[in-house]
Design a protein around this motif. Structure first.
Motif, PDB file in Angstrom:
ATOM      1  N   VAL A 147       0.874  -1.186   0.000  1.00 25.55           N
ATOM      2  CA  VAL A 147       0.000   0.000   0.000  1.00 25.55           C
ATOM      3  C   VAL A 147       0.908   1.232   0.000  1.00 25.55           C
ATOM      4  O   VAL A 147       1.272   1.755   1.053  1.00 25.55           O
ATOM      5  N   PRO A 148       1.283   1.710  -1.176  1.00 25.56           N
ATOM      6  CA  PRO A 148       2.262   2.809  -1.220  1.00 25.56           C
ATOM      7  C   PRO A 148       1.734   4.119  -0.636  1.00 25.56           C
ATOM      8  O   PRO A 148       2.516   4.902  -0.125  1.00 25.56           O
ATOM      9  N   GLU A 149       0.424   4.362  -0.707  1.00 29.11           N
ATOM     10  CA  GLU A 149      -0.115   5.623  -0.191  1.00 29.11           C
ATOM     11  C   GLU A 149      -0.222   5.566   1.333  1.00 29.11           C
ATOM     12  O   GLU A 149      -0.944   4.732   1.893  1.00 29.11           O
ATOM     13  N   ALA A 207      -1.656   7.594   3.512  1.00 24.89           N
ATOM     14  CA  ALA A 207      -2.993   7.865   4.054  1.00 24.89           C
ATOM     15  C   ALA A 207      -3.884   6.634   3.920  1.00 24.89           C
ATOM     16  O   ALA A 207      -4.694   6.340   4.801  1.00 24.89           O
ATOM     17  N   VAL A 208      -3.719   5.903   2.845  1.00 25.77           N
ATOM     18  CA  VAL A 208      -4.536   4.700   2.634  1.00 25.77           C
ATOM     19  C   VAL A 208      -4.149   3.612   3.637  1.00 25.77           C
ATOM     20  O   VAL A 208      -5.007   2.871   4.131  1.00 25.77           O
ATOM     21  N   ASP A 257      -5.968   4.737   6.752  1.00 26.07           N
ATOM     22  CA  ASP A 257      -7.418   4.546   6.603  1.00 26.07           C
ATOM     23  C   ASP A 257      -7.773   3.057   6.658  1.00 26.07           C
ATOM     24  O   ASP A 257      -8.761   2.665   7.287  1.00 26.07           O
ATOM     25  N   GLY A 258      -6.986   2.255   5.981  1.00 24.71           N
ATOM     26  CA  GLY A 258      -7.231   0.805   5.965  1.00 24.71           C
ATOM     27  C   GLY A 258      -7.090   0.203   7.351  1.00 24.71           C
ATOM     28  O   GLY A 258      -7.823  -0.716   7.731  1.00 24.71           O
TER      29      GLY A 258
END
Lengths: 530, 314
Positions: free
Chosen positions: A251-253, A255-256, A259-260
């Motif tokens: 998951v490079p982002e 923020a994601v 969030d995840g």
């Protein structure tokens, strides 16, 4: 002295030595939360770990030095040794072992019950073949094999190494994820290439399951794993594969990843920006984990060509700015940085501040005088920087202003990270670049000791002291060598050590048994209601 | 018609060759070292040099280009430096997420864009028209990443109605798969829907002012029949072109959306390949994407030619 006696003696000695160095650093590694006792950790289920990206070479930690690959690899591979929570090497695939006091001979027996994921027992021939591959392509392996006289397997369970020069550092090197053991056929077939996915056969508590690039890398429980009997301590001791499946999701982002984690898509998020610490801490279903020690940062001078071949000018730069302010400029949050002159974290046995009196004591008058003494005539100083990593630009920008305040002319040469890495290898392309190094690596293993590594610290005094650190088996003499090495750094100033930063991770509270070492691992870990 | 199709197919060859050459040269002019990414930060210089040799990165530019073009012409786009597998395999493994995402975005585009444009045209100058066009303007102006992150925050994190990120293939179940694509589909399709609404309104207004529409109304036909049976059919031709371009744009636009929503599609593959300086993979991905773009345009041209004899004759 028998192998067992020798091991016991060494362990006691090293721990006494650790006490000297680390003081009362009792379990600072378990940042933010206590771990549950083994009986409270649930068994079975599925865990999803959000990692920063697809690991290069999947799980072949010999092929690449990328941290994410090393971390992934150690779930399925094991070495002869593993680090405990204080970074002491403890036997992992070995039972009894013996390192002679002169550091010239090493022999060890493979522990009973050790077997590969394909069911075959680990033999000395497998170890020899694996270490030969490590010695052929890995930097630390090469260093050991340069000193090696012979490596052999006198019988199916005994490995023997003899050295031309004392090599007391061997167990520390063999405890790293890269010194992994595979079946001889796999090691020999791979050679200098990366191990194909279907040949990722190790001895670890999890085994390779499935890899869908950019979706997940799935490991599954190695049901036949026979753990060691010692209590778990860091990466050492008893390892129990409690999870049925373990997924690493790239998951490079950032923020994601957070969030995840918040919504339960992932159970664990690696490498989260410090800005998210409040968000994670304020969520009752999550725990924020701080990784100490982690990395330290420094501007490296080009010592092969140009202005900074002159150590006087390097000293001038060090005195013109506050190293602690540079760290704050780069990382912002005070609780995630530490102002420390050592090239090893205070949690390790290698901590030293010898000769670092000048650390974080800016003296502009002296800096200007040194500038004059060093013959600086207003030449432009090219500083390679990138905004791809925020700290890199921010620290460079802060230091640039301070250098300009004493009359130096600095140009930030901006590019992406890949370009910076390419340019810093060119001796005529720059005067300064900034990067980070591990706080929990033995100082002899730092890449900048290699004269060919960018910055080009080619110096006989340095080579001699590094050689002493590699050779010593005696903890007191090793400590003296590390002090001399640190003193040399502050004398010659090949780079300016600015400070340490700590890493933030997040974990859901249904995850039990997790111990927060710098290199994460998920044996002895379970997930409630998974 | 056959001659038209053959002629259009032949014109795609120089386009693809130009794309291939452009991409190759641009990447070679871009500084950066894939070896540094593959071997990690602590790798020694001699090891880096050895791998560069092994990967053929030290060969002369023309030799590298000639080799790549020859292989590409034979259907071999080479191997990814980072993923250690054929480029076509890597792209093939990511085709499903991108195609599904694009399909959902096209549905969003068409389902929102057409009706909004028609309704606005029917109510020209009224508050419905002004409101719809204002929304369309906002839809065009909002950056994709901003919309995506806010949709995640509202529907993923706060309301917990849909997953925040990730992807599940169709084989996991239709709803299992679709729920991961709803937010990205809306994110990707929003701007195109807004654009289509504006274009549809404009086309419809043109057609609604034509004499034959006035005649239809004068004959006493009900307004719905005038709009849908007479006006819309004639406005469709340019709109098919616009929808075709939108499909191609959505395929390209998936790059950002896939990155935000962590969808393992071709767009994310391309972004990562650029960051890793994985030259064969970037070349292959751009070439395949360009090929699809050209193909979509070809199909649109053929459809238009089939519907309108004037296009065939031109």
């Amino acid at each position: 002295m028998s192998g067992r006696d020798e091991r016991t003696r060494r362990t006691i000695d090293r721990r006494a030595f650790m006490g000297l160095a680390a003081g009362a650093a009792a379990l600072p590694l378990i940042g933010g939360r206590a771990t549950l006792a083994a009986q409270d950790v649930p068994s079975g289920g599925h865990m999803k770990v959000a990692i920063i990206g697809e690991p290069p070479a999947v799980a072949d930690a010999v092929f690449t030095t990328a941290t994410v690959t090393n971390n992934v690899a150690q779930q399925i591979f094991e070495g002869l040794f593993a680090f405990d929570s204080k970074f002491n090497p403890q036997p992992m695939l070995l039972g009894d072992f013996e390192m002679s006091q002169d550091g010239l001979t090493f022999s060890g027996k493979i522990r009973q019950g050790a077997k590969f994921h394909d069911g075959s027992p680990v033999t000395a021939a497998d170890v020899v073949a694996s270490l030969k591959r490590w010695g052929a392509i890995n930097g630390r392996g090469k260093l050991i094999f340069k000193r090696l006289d012979a490596i052999s397997a006198p019988d199916t369970t005994t490995v023997k190494m003899t050295f031309k020069q004392p090599s007391g550092i061997l167990p520390s090197f063999l405890a790293r994820a890269e010194a992994l053991i595979t079946p001889a056929a796999v090691a020999e077939a791979a050679g200098e290439k990366q191990i194909p996915e279907d040949k990722l056969i190790g001895t670890g508590p999890y085994k390779f399951g499935e890899h869908k690039v950019d979706q997940y890398l799935r490991f599954v429980k190695f049901a036949d794993y026979e753990p060691r009997s010692e209590e778990p301590d860091g990466l050492a001791g008893k390892r129990v594969p409690l999870l049925d499946t373990l997924d690493f999701v790239p998951v490079p982002e950032e923020a994601v990843r957070v969030d995840g984690l918040t919504t339960g898509e992932y159970h664990f998020a690696d490498t989260v920006p410090a800005d998210f610490s409040d968000q994670i801490s304020n969520d009752p279903s999550l725990t924020a984990l701080t990784v100490k020690p982690y990395y330290w940062y420094s501007p490296h001078f080009n010592k092969a060509q140009g202005l900074f071949t002159n150590p006087t000018l390097r000293q001038a730069v060090q005195l013109c700015f506050s190293q602690s302010e540079a760290m704050l400029a780069g990382f912002g949050k005070k609780e995630f940085v530490r102002f420390d002159p050592s090239v090893c974290g205070e949690e390790t046995a290698w901590y030293s501040t010898a000769g670092a009196e000048a650390y974080d004591k800016p003296d502009l008058d002296k800096a200007k005088a040194l500038l004059q003494e060093g013959g600086y005539k207003g030449e432009t100083i090219r500083w390679l920087a990138t905004k791809e990593y925020g700290y890199n630009f921010l620290m460079a920008d802060y230091t640039k202003q301070k250098m300009e305040a004493i009359g130096m002319k600095v140009e930030l040469v901006m590019s992406d990270w890949a370009t910076l890495v390419q340019n810093r290898a060119k001796k005529d392309a720059y005067e300064i670049f900034l990067t980070g190094h591990s706080q929990y690596s033995h100082p002899a293993t730092q890449p900048f000791n290699d004269p060919a590594w960018p910055g080009f610290w080619d110096n006989q005094e340095k080579d001699a002291v590094v050689d002493r650190m590699v050779a010593e088996t005696d903890p007191t003499k090793l400590k003296a060598a590390i002090d001399d090495y640190t003193r040399l750094i502050w004398q010659q100033m090949p780079f300016v050590k600015c400070g340490d930063d700590f890493l933030l991770r997040g974990v859901r509270n249904e995850v039990k048994g997790y111990q927060n070492m710098p290199d994460w691992y998920f044996w002895n870990v379970g997930v409630e209601n998974s | 018609m056959l001659a038209f199709i053959i002629r259009r197919c032949l014109t795609t060859i120089p386009v693809m060759l130009l794309v291939a050459t452009g991409v190759f040269l641009l990447l070679k002019l871009t500084p950066g070292d894939p070896v540094g990414v593959i071997l990690g930060p602590d790798a020694s210089e001699d090891r880096r040099a050895a791998l560069r040799d092994q990967l053929g990165l030290n060969d002369p530019l023309l030799q590298q280009y000639g080799r790549w073009l020859w292989d590409a012409a034979h259907g071999d786009l080479g191997d990814s430096l980072f993923l250690d597998r054929p480029v076509l395999t890597a792209i093939g493994q990511r085709a499903q997420p991108t195609l599904m995402l694009t399909a959902i975005a096209v549905v969003v585009t068409v389902l929102i864009g057409f009706p909004a444009g028609i309704i606005a045209a029917q109510n020209r100058g009224g508050w419905v028209d002004i409101g719809t066009m204002a929304l369309a303007m906002i839809g065009i102006s909002i950056p994709t990443f901003w919309l995506g992150l806010n949709l995640i925050l509202i529907f993923g994190v706060k309301l917990r109605w849909l997953p925040v990120a990730g992807y599940k293939p169709l084989s996991a179940g239709v709803w299992e798969s679709l729920q991961y694509l709803i937010l990205p589909g809306i994110t990707l399709g929003a701007a195109q829907a807004a654009l289509l609404a504006r274009m549809t309104r404009s086309m419809m207004l043109d057609v609604l002012n034509q004499d034959y529409v006035r005649t239809a109304r004068a004959k006493g036909l009900i307004e719905r029949r005038v709009v849908y049976a007479h006006a819309l059919r004639n406005a469709m031709l340019p709109l098919i072109n616009i929808v075709g371009l939108a499909v191609a744009a959505l395929l390209g636009g998936a790059v950002v959306t896939e990155q935000i929503f962590n969808i393992p599609g071709v767009g994310r593959l391309l972004i990562q390949a650029i960051g890793r300086r994985d030259v064969p993979l970037v070349q292959g991905t751009v070439l395949v994407t360009a090929g699809i773009y050209v193909l979509v345009n070809l199909v649109v041209d053929i459809v238009c030619a089939a519907l309108d004899p004037r296009v065939r004759q031109s």
